[in-house]
Motif scaffolding. Structure first.
Motif, mmCIF file in Angstrom:
data_model
loop_
_atom_site.group_PDB
_atom_site.id
_atom_site.type_symbol
_atom_site.label_atom_id
_atom_site.label_comp_id
_atom_site.label_asym_id
_atom_site.label_seq_id
_atom_site.Cartn_x
_atom_site.Cartn_y
_atom_site.Cartn_z
ATOM 1 N N GLU A 32 0.873 -1.245 0.008
ATOM 2 C CA GLU A 32 -0.011 0.086 -0.123
ATOM 3 C C GLU A 32 0.685 1.326 -0.076
ATOM 4 O OE1 GLU A 32 -3.074 2.317 -0.731
ATOM 5 O OE2 GLU A 32 -3.086 0.006 -0.423
ATOM 6 N N SER A 33 1.896 1.043 0.776
ATOM 7 C CA SER A 33 2.896 2.360 0.770
ATOM 8 C C SER A 33 3.519 2.505 -0.589
ATOM 9 C CB SER A 33 3.667 2.612 2.195
ATOM 10 O OG SER A 33 4.652 1.280 1.828
ATOM 11 N N SER A 38 4.082 5.390 -5.601
ATOM 12 C CA SER A 38 3.806 5.344 -7.069
ATOM 13 C C SER A 38 2.813 6.046 -7.705
ATOM 14 C CB SER A 38 3.771 3.799 -7.484
ATOM 15 O OG SER A 38 3.591 3.654 -8.673
ATOM 16 N N THR A 39 1.859 6.231 -6.869
ATOM 17 C CA THR A 39 0.581 6.788 -7.323
ATOM 18 C C THR A 39 1.104 8.510 -7.234
ATOM 19 O OG1 THR A 39 -0.890 5.496 -6.593
ATOM 20 C CG2 THR A 39 -1.700 7.424 -6.946
ATOM 21 N N ILE A 40 1.578 8.993 -6.139
ATOM 22 C CA ILE A 40 2.044 10.290 -5.970
ATOM 23 C C ILE A 40 3.003 10.660 -7.215
ATOM 24 C CG2 ILE A 40 3.451 11.844 -4.625
ATOM 25 C CD1 ILE A 40 2.200 10.413 -2.017
ATOM 26 N N ILE A 44 2.424 13.407 -9.987
ATOM 27 C CA ILE A 44 3.481 14.659 -9.929
ATOM 28 C C ILE A 44 3.971 14.690 -11.591
ATOM 29 C CG2 ILE A 44 5.891 15.569 -9.615
ATOM 30 C CD1 ILE A 44 5.341 14.538 -6.618
ATOM 31 N N ILE A 45 4.158 13.537 -12.057
ATOM 32 C CA ILE A 45 4.579 13.654 -13.614
ATOM 33 C C ILE A 45 3.444 13.989 -14.508
ATOM 34 C CG2 ILE A 45 5.425 12.131 -15.683
ATOM 35 C CD1 ILE A 45 7.627 12.756 -13.536
#
Length: 185
Positions: A32-33, A38-40, A44-45
């Protein structure tokens, strides 16, 4: 009672060969972390890509819109208004005004080209290459080449002819067959 072995930080129950409940909970938390990081990162990209696309569209709009406004609105308005006011040497004054406006716009067009080239390059580096990357790059370089030619070559020719014919004479007032008038395309 089951015995637990530690295998790469996860407790494995020997009787079943499966991870213990504690190990499964730790693994789920770790995944989950990882997903969150990865989602963050992707967020950002993607935000950066949107900003780069917006900067490119804005630069194109300023550049092409500016060219249209200068050619279709500003130049005719300057020459018409000055002529209607019956200002002495109206064409010379109008040419000087529009020449200065055009000189300033060349700086804007160089800035727009820089924004477009930087944004296009960053989009190619940060993510997958934009569709038709080479076409976009070629068009941007072609537009920049035209702006550089107009701003450096043609402007210096006009200044040279202006210096040859004298300060108070407009190049457009020269006879049609005069080679100094023909020298300016």
């Amino acid at each position: 009672m089951s015995r637990h072995d530690s295998h790469q930080g996860a407790a494995i129950d020997r009787s079943t060969g499966r991870s213990s409940a504690r190990a499964r909970a730790n693994a789920a938390e770790s995944q989950e972390s990882h997903r969150t990081v990865s989602t963050i990162y992707r967020s950002i990209i993607m935000t950066g890509m949107v900003v780069l696309r917006f900067a490119t569209v804005l630069a194109i709009a300023v550049w092409i819109g500016g060219l249209l406004v200068l050619g279709a609105i500003a130049a005719p308005a300057i020459f018409d208004v000055v002529a209607l006011r019956q200002v002495p040497d109206a064409r010379l004054l109008s040419g000087a005004i529009f020449g200065d406006v055009l000189r300033r716009f060349h700086l804007v067009s160089y800035g727009c080209a820089a924004v477009m080239l930087i944004a296009l390059s960053m989009r190619a580096v940060l993510g997958p290459r934009p569709r038709r990357f080479s076409t976009r790059l070629a068009l941007t370089l072609l537009m920049l080449g035209g702006a550089l030619y107009s701003g450096m070559v043609l402007s210096s020719r006009i200044a040279q002819v202006q210096q040859e014919i004298g300060v108070g004479i407009a190049p457009s007032s020269l006879p049609v067959g005069d080679p100094r008038r023909v020298a300016i395309p």
